[in-house]
Scaffold this active site. Structure first.
Site, short mmCIF file in Angstrom:
data_model
loop_
_atom_site.label_atom_id
_atom_site.label_comp_id
_atom_site.label_asym_id
_atom_site.label_seq_id
_atom_site.Cartn_x
_atom_site.Cartn_y
_atom_site.Cartn_z
N GLY A 66 0.82 -1.20 0.00
CA GLY A 66 0.00 0.00 0.00
C GLY A 66 0.85 1.25 0.00
O GLY A 66 2.02 1.22 0.40
N LYS A 115 2.58 0.04 8.74
CA LYS A 115 2.17 1.30 8.14
C LYS A 115 3.11 2.40 8.63
O LYS A 115 3.15 2.72 9.81
CB LYS A 115 0.73 1.65 8.50
N ASP A 167 -14.88 6.58 6.47
CA ASP A 167 -14.24 6.20 5.21
C ASP A 167 -14.50 4.74 4.88
O ASP A 167 -13.58 3.99 4.53
CB ASP A 167 -12.74 6.48 5.24
N THR A 205 -0.88 9.19 0.86
CA THR A 205 -0.39 10.48 1.31
C THR A 205 0.34 10.35 2.65
O THR A 205 1.29 11.09 2.91
CB THR A 205 -1.57 11.45 1.46
N TYR A 206 -0.07 9.40 3.46
CA TYR A 206 0.47 9.32 4.81
C TYR A 206 1.53 8.23 4.97
O TYR A 206 1.88 7.88 6.08
CB TYR A 206 -0.67 9.11 5.81
N GLY A 207 2.05 7.71 3.88
CA GLY A 207 3.15 6.77 3.99
C GLY A 207 2.92 5.48 3.24
O GLY A 207 1.91 5.31 2.55
N GLN A 208 3.85 4.56 3.40
CA GLN A 208 3.77 3.27 2.74
C GLN A 208 3.31 2.20 3.73
O GLN A 208 3.44 2.35 4.94
CB GLN A 208 5.14 2.86 2.17
N VAL A 209 2.80 1.10 3.18
CA VAL A 209 2.42 -0.05 3.98
C VAL A 209 3.15 -1.27 3.42
O VAL A 209 3.18 -1.48 2.21
CB VAL A 209 0.90 -0.30 3.95
#
Length: 494
Positions: free
Chosen positions: A33, A55, A164, A36-40
């Site tokens: 994944g 995460k 969401d 905007t808030y980083g990779q997973v």
């Protein structure tokens, strides 16, 4: 520290001091994944061998400390403990500059990083639904929907809005368990609705009409609209029912399906901030039952209540669990009886499609660069070396639509706070249902073994006991449980 009242979250209590372990305790196996808030990443605990999801909390855009969205997400997840809500295991840190799963340094201009460690889930609903030729039978749809509503009812009973709900945030493991994921937009709420909240939440395709009309005071009904969109999508063979590209277009699609709102069917709607600018130019009748007439009768009754225009008339998660749909044959199946599939995440699906498009474009470019090669006959085999080995036939899946900000489902993984676009309706296999319904006889039963057997990447970790007992027979094994008000007793909630 004062304790919160029963059924409420103590949001004043700081999260426990975590981060005692280093991210070096984990081996990154594969990126699953990005947002905007980083990779997973899918990762393995080097000591125990347990597979987890890491995460990374992106810090390079922060100038005033730890991101407030991450603080809120951590606080909420540390308070929620339920078998249908993703489990935050711990927080780990990296002392120096991080590397990705390929060992390359990341782009973080600051040294160090912070990771949230989650249970690893084999699939998200969007990735699983996009598998070629995969159609969920009715007992499987009921199983997923019942787990979704159970987890959401738990959140709402504890005064948490998810904000969401969409397919890529519904996580499924190979034991058939479904969990709510990505609480990056979640927040606590009060039932008196005395606080103004942002209406720029929920991915566009699943955003309810009250938010599109500018409401800032809302409650659990916003999540239930999203659940209705997911429900219709499952019944419709994976095809989204309201794929708008902009806010006005999204409202137009809602009006065409659910009718145009007025003071008769939605008292107070004319006072909405953007009602006059975005109201329907002409009265439209509600057509949910007409358009979805091929759905099962009990499914249609439940869907109609989920997609009520007036949020005060929209069915709650608790009442939806008591709907006849879940108590009539075929009953929801036991999750453990579901087929096991190869790992399917939306991020990975999009990545594979992107690679296919790149191969296709490379083949076309090669043809343009060597036009004379097309004039050679079959016997002139010396030209073969100039042609790439990649596919040069038309793709089954068209490129995803370019949607505006917050428009269309997010292309990011369920652990992310999402932005951006996602594959449009053409992402589904051509053999999928395009008729807007399903036939119970043709969808019949299903095999306990899927056409995509597991490759040994199943979830090698246990799921903790449920926080609230649901009693026996919740998935309809054996005989149909007793009907009436006694049904709700098994959930133990008020």
């Amino acid at each position: 520290m004062a304790l919160a009242a029963f059924g409420q979250l103590n949001m004043e209590e700081p999260p426990p001091i975590l981060g005692s372990r280093s991210v070096d305790c984990f081996e990154k196996l594969e990126q699953i994944g990005e947002g905007t808030y980083g990779q997973v990443y899918m990762a393995k605990d080097k000591k125990t061998g347990e597979i987890v999801a890491l995460k990374k909390i992106r810090m390079d855009n922060e100038r005033e400390g730890f991101p407030i969205t991450a603080i809120r997400e951590i606080k909420i997840l540390k308070k929620l403990h339920h078998q249908n809500v993703i489990h935050l295991k711990e927080i780990v840190t990296s002392p120096g500059r991080d590397t990705d799963d390929q060992g390359k340094p990341d782009n973080n201009q600051y040294k160090g990083g912070i990771y949230m460690v989650f249970d690893y889930m084999d699939h998200d609903l969007t990735g699983l639904s996009a598998r070629p030729n995969l159609r969920f039978p009715v007992p499987q749809i009921k199983c997923y929907m019942k787990q979704l509503l159970t987890g959401l009812h738990y959140c709402h009973a504890n005064q948490v809005l998810h904000r969401d709900i969409k397919g890529s945030n519904l996580l499924i493991d190979n034991e058939g368990n479904l969990k709510l994921g990505d609480f990056g937009l979640a927040r606590g709420f009060s039932h008196d609705h005395d606080v103004n909240l942002t209406n720029r939440v929920i991915t566009l395709w699943y955003r309810p009409p009250e938010l599109l009309l500018g409401a800032t005071k809302y409650g659990p009904a916003i999540d239930m609209w999203s659940v209705g969109c997911i429900f219709a999508e499952l019944l419709n063979g994976g095809k989204p029912i309201l794929p708008g590209k902009t806010d006005p277009e999204q409202l137009t699609k809602i009006y065409e399906l659910c009718g145009s709102p007025d003071e008769n069917n939605w008292p107070g709607v004319s006072k909405m901030p953007w009602y006059n600018q975005l109201k329907s130019p002409r009265p439209l009748k509600r057509r949910v039952r007409e358009i979805c007439r091929l759905f099962d009768r009990h499914a249609l009754d439940l869907l109609d209540k989920m997609l009520a225009l007036d949020p005060s008339k929209r069915i709650s998660a608790k009442d939806a669990l008591d709907a006849e749909y879940f108590w009539t044959d075929p009953l929801p199946c036991d999750p453990k009886s579901l087929p096991k599939y190869e790992s399917s995440h939306e991020f990975q699906t999009k990545k594979r499609r992107q690679e296919m498009r790149q191969n296709e474009e490379a083949a076309k470019k090669q043809k343009l660069q060597h036009p004379q090669q097309q004039q050679h006959g079959v016997g002139q085999t010396h030209a073969a070396s100039h042609w790439p080995a990649g596919p040069n036939h038309p793709m089954h899946n068209a490129p995803p639509p370019q949607l505006s900000h917050a428009g269309g489902p997010s292309g990011h993984h369920y652990y992310q706070n999402p932005h951006g676009g996602t594959p449009g309706p053409n992402r589904y296999h051509p053999n999928g249902n395009q008729s807007g319904g399903y036939n119970n006889q043709s969808r019949g039963g299903y095999s306990s073994s899927g056409s995509y057997p597991s490759r040994g990447r199943g979830a090698p970790y246990g799921v903790g006991p449920p926080n609230y007992s649901q009693g026996g027979g919740q998935y309809g094994r054996g005989q149909n449980p007793i009907a009436g008000g006694a049904r709700n007793q098994q959930y133990g909630w008020q």
